[in-house]
Scaffold this motif. Structure first.
Motif, PDB file in Angstrom:
ATOM      1  N   CYS A 294       0.841  -1.201   0.000  1.00 33.59           N
ATOM      2  CA  CYS A 294       0.000   0.000   0.000  1.00 33.59           C
ATOM      3  C   CYS A 294       0.875   1.250   0.000  1.00 33.59           C
ATOM      4  O   CYS A 294       1.767   1.391   0.826  1.00 33.59           O
ATOM      5  CB  CYS A 294      -0.922   0.014   1.217  1.00 33.59           C
ATOM      6  SG  CYS A 294      -1.944   1.508   1.321  1.00 33.59           S
ATOM      7  N   LYS A 295       0.598   2.166  -0.931  1.00 34.79           N
ATOM      8  CA  LYS A 295       1.415   3.373  -1.072  1.00 34.79           C
ATOM      9  C   LYS A 295       0.798   4.608  -0.422  1.00 34.79           C
ATOM     10  O   LYS A 295       1.421   5.663  -0.370  1.00 34.79           O
ATOM     11  CB  LYS A 295       1.671   3.640  -2.559  1.00 34.79           C
ATOM     12  CG  LYS A 295       2.465   2.530  -3.228  1.00 34.79           C
ATOM     13  CD  LYS A 295       2.669   2.801  -4.706  1.00 34.79           C
ATOM     14  CE  LYS A 295       3.452   1.666  -5.363  1.00 34.79           C
ATOM     15  NZ  LYS A 295       3.644   1.881  -6.809  1.00 34.79           N
ATOM     16  N   LEU A 296      -0.444   4.487   0.070  1.00 31.02           N
ATOM     17  CA  LEU A 296      -1.084   5.630   0.718  1.00 31.02           C
ATOM     18  C   LEU A 296      -0.460   5.883   2.090  1.00 31.02           C
ATOM     19  O   LEU A 296      -0.045   4.934   2.760  1.00 31.02           O
ATOM     20  CB  LEU A 296      -2.589   5.381   0.876  1.00 31.02           C
ATOM     21  CG  LEU A 296      -3.393   5.150  -0.406  1.00 31.02           C
ATOM     22  CD1 LEU A 296      -4.875   5.020  -0.061  1.00 31.02           C
ATOM     23  CD2 LEU A 296      -3.179   6.281  -1.399  1.00 31.02           C
ATOM     24  N   PRO A 297      -0.414   7.138   2.534  1.00 29.92           N
ATOM     25  CA  PRO A 297       0.164   7.438   3.845  1.00 29.92           C
ATOM     26  C   PRO A 297      -0.702   6.891   4.977  1.00 29.92           C
ATOM     27  O   PRO A 297      -1.929   6.897   4.894  1.00 29.92           O
ATOM     28  CB  PRO A 297       0.209   8.971   3.866  1.00 29.92           C
ATOM     29  CG  PRO A 297      -0.831   9.402   2.885  1.00 29.92           C
ATOM     30  CD  PRO A 297      -0.850   8.353   1.819  1.00 29.92           C
ATOM     31  N   LYS A 298      -0.059   6.427   6.028  1.00 28.33           N
ATOM     32  CA  LYS A 298      -0.785   5.842   7.158  1.00 28.33           C
ATOM     33  C   LYS A 298      -1.579   6.884   7.945  1.00 28.33           C
ATOM     34  O   LYS A 298      -2.542   6.549   8.629  1.00 28.33           O
ATOM     35  CB  LYS A 298       0.193   5.132   8.096  1.00 28.33           C
ATOM     36  CG  LYS A 298       0.852   3.906   7.483  1.00 28.33           C
ATOM     37  CD  LYS A 298       1.803   3.249   8.472  1.00 28.33           C
ATOM     38  CE  LYS A 298       2.464   2.009   7.865  1.00 28.33           C
ATOM     39  NZ  LYS A 298       3.393   1.366   8.817  1.00 28.33           N
ATOM     40  N   ASN A 299      -1.180   8.150   7.839  1.00 28.61           N
ATOM     41  CA  ASN A 299      -1.818   9.203   8.645  1.00 28.61           C
ATOM     42  C   ASN A 299      -2.957   9.923   7.921  1.00 28.61           C
ATOM     43  O   ASN A 299      -3.462  10.933   8.416  1.00 28.61           O
ATOM     44  CB  ASN A 299      -0.776  10.220   9.100  1.00 28.61           C
ATOM     45  CG  ASN A 299      -0.126  10.964   7.931  1.00 28.61           C
ATOM     46  OD1 ASN A 299      -0.122  10.480   6.808  1.00 28.61           O
ATOM     47  ND2 ASN A 299       0.416  12.135   8.209  1.00 28.61           N
ATOM     48  N   LYS A 300      -3.353   9.405   6.732  1.00 26.73           N
ATOM     49  CA  LYS A 300      -4.464  10.019   5.993  1.00 26.73           C
ATOM     50  C   LYS A 300      -5.537   8.950   5.764  1.00 26.73           C
ATOM     51  O   LYS A 300      -5.221   7.853   5.300  1.00 26.73           O
ATOM     52  CB  LYS A 300      -3.990  10.579   4.639  1.00 26.73           C
ATOM     53  CG  LYS A 300      -2.894  11.652   4.741  1.00 26.73           C
ATOM     54  CD  LYS A 300      -3.435  12.971   5.234  1.00 26.73           C
ATOM     55  CE  LYS A 300      -2.322  13.993   5.452  1.00 26.73           C
ATOM     56  NZ  LYS A 300      -1.710  14.436   4.197  1.00 26.73           N
ATOM     57  N   PRO A 301      -6.799   9.250   6.075  1.00 27.89           N
ATOM     58  CA  PRO A 301      -7.848   8.233   5.935  1.00 27.89           C
ATOM     59  C   PRO A 301      -8.192   7.912   4.485  1.00 27.89           C
ATOM     60  O   PRO A 301      -8.107   8.773   3.607  1.00 27.89           O
ATOM     61  CB  PRO A 301      -9.044   8.870   6.654  1.00 27.89           C
ATOM     62  CG  PRO A 301      -8.810  10.349   6.529  1.00 27.89           C
ATOM     63  CD  PRO A 301      -7.321  10.524   6.608  1.00 27.89           C
ATOM     64  N   LEU A 302      -8.580   6.660   4.271  1.00 26.33           N
ATOM     65  CA  LEU A 302      -9.103   6.212   2.984  1.00 26.33           C
ATOM     66  C   LEU A 302     -10.569   5.829   3.184  1.00 26.33           C
ATOM     67  O   LEU A 302     -10.889   4.984   4.016  1.00 26.33           O
ATOM     68  CB  LEU A 302      -8.326   4.997   2.467  1.00 26.33           C
ATOM     69  CG  LEU A 302      -8.976   4.232   1.298  1.00 26.33           C
ATOM     70  CD1 LEU A 302      -9.085   5.112   0.057  1.00 26.33           C
ATOM     71  CD2 LEU A 302      -8.203   2.950   0.998  1.00 26.33           C
ATOM     72  N   PHE A 303     -11.444   6.454   2.404  1.00 26.95           N
ATOM     73  CA  PHE A 303     -12.866   6.137   2.442  1.00 26.95           C
ATOM     74  C   PHE A 303     -13.230   5.362   1.179  1.00 26.95           C
ATOM     75  O   PHE A 303     -12.873   5.772   0.071  1.00 26.95           O
ATOM     76  CB  PHE A 303     -13.703   7.418   2.517  1.00 26.95           C
ATOM     77  CG  PHE A 303     -13.478   8.213   3.776  1.00 26.95           C
ATOM     78  CD1 PHE A 303     -14.216   7.959   4.916  1.00 26.95           C
ATOM     79  CD2 PHE A 303     -12.511   9.214   3.818  1.00 26.95           C
ATOM     80  CE1 PHE A 303     -14.001   8.683   6.078  1.00 26.95           C
ATOM     81  CE2 PHE A 303     -12.287   9.942   4.979  1.00 26.95           C
ATOM     82  CZ  PHE A 303     -13.037   9.675   6.109  1.00 26.95           C
ATOM     83  N   ALA A 304     -13.924   4.263   1.337  1.00 21.22           N
ATOM     84  CA  ALA A 304     -14.412   3.484   0.199  1.00 21.22           C
ATOM     85  C   ALA A 304     -15.668   2.744   0.643  1.00 21.22           C
ATOM     86  O   ALA A 304     -15.915   2.573   1.842  1.00 21.22           O
ATOM     87  CB  ALA A 304     -13.343   2.505  -0.287  1.00 21.22           C
TER      88      ALA A 304
END
Length: 202
Positions: free
Chosen positions: A161-171
């Motif tokens: 996973c390349k998304l930052p851990k400190n930013k939420p992902l909504f799906a």
């Protein structure tokens, strides 16, 4: 809302032997364009996604999507949130903000895709926004392939996973499919050749 049922109803959950953009192979492929080609369905999905973002207390000034896959999802999400929409596009392989789009210093931007797998394209768009002074506050997608962990999701974050851990992902849904390296693909060993959905002839 059962997102998997919506994908199956519109023929967007494909089964076969597919070459993914990562270079890996899978017996399944999500073709979100088949879902988002119906404006009323796109609107329904975007409103459900916007509800999650609003309930989480995330302030968004602008939604930005990487072209081309995220355009419809991002536009509808921006409409549901009541904010403006912009997009990045590749120029000589580099994700770029063009067409007169501007980002103000400190502007709170949400990056939206139709599907998040590793989040590579989303991160390219995010870096372009941040380079211009914007603040990326969250990421969103209609579907999450289960590599990254979404808010209220049951899957765990994978190393790729390349998304930052400190930013939420909504799906709205997690879709976890078997994925293989080309030299380990059982379908290839059976003599099957992968296709890349969306390419000419497919």
């Amino acid at each position: 809302m059962n997102v998997k049922d919506i994908y199956e109803k519109h023929g967007a959950l494909l089964k076969g032997h597919f070459l993914l953009s990562s270079g890996k192979h899978s017996p399944y492929y999500l073709q979100s364009a088949r879902v988002l080609e119906y404006p009323e369905v796109a609107e329904e999905l975007a409103k459900a996604l916007a509800k999650e973002i609003i309930e989480a207390g995330i302030k968004v000034d602008t939604v930005c999507s990487p072209a081309i896959g995220g355009l419809l999802a991002g536009y509808e999400l921006a409409r549901a949130l009541g904010v403006r929409f912009i997009f990045t596009e590749r120029v000589q392989g580099e994700m770029t903000l063009r067409r007169g789009f501007e980002v103000k210093e400190g502007e709170k931007v949400l990056i939206c895709e139709d599907i998040i797998t590793t989040g590579g394209s989303a991160m390219e768009a995010a870096r372009e926004i941040e380079k211009r002074g914007g603040e990326v506050v969250a990421f969103a997608a209609i579907a999450n392939r289960g590599v990254c962990k979404r808010v209220n999701g049951k899957t765990t974050r994978k190393p790729e996973c390349k998304l930052p851990k400190n930013k939420p992902l909504f799906a709205l849904e997690d879709f976890e499919f078997d994925v293989y390296e080309p030299d380990e693909c059982p379908m290839c060993k059976e003599g099957s050749k992968p296709i890349k959905p969306g390419s000419r002839g497919n």
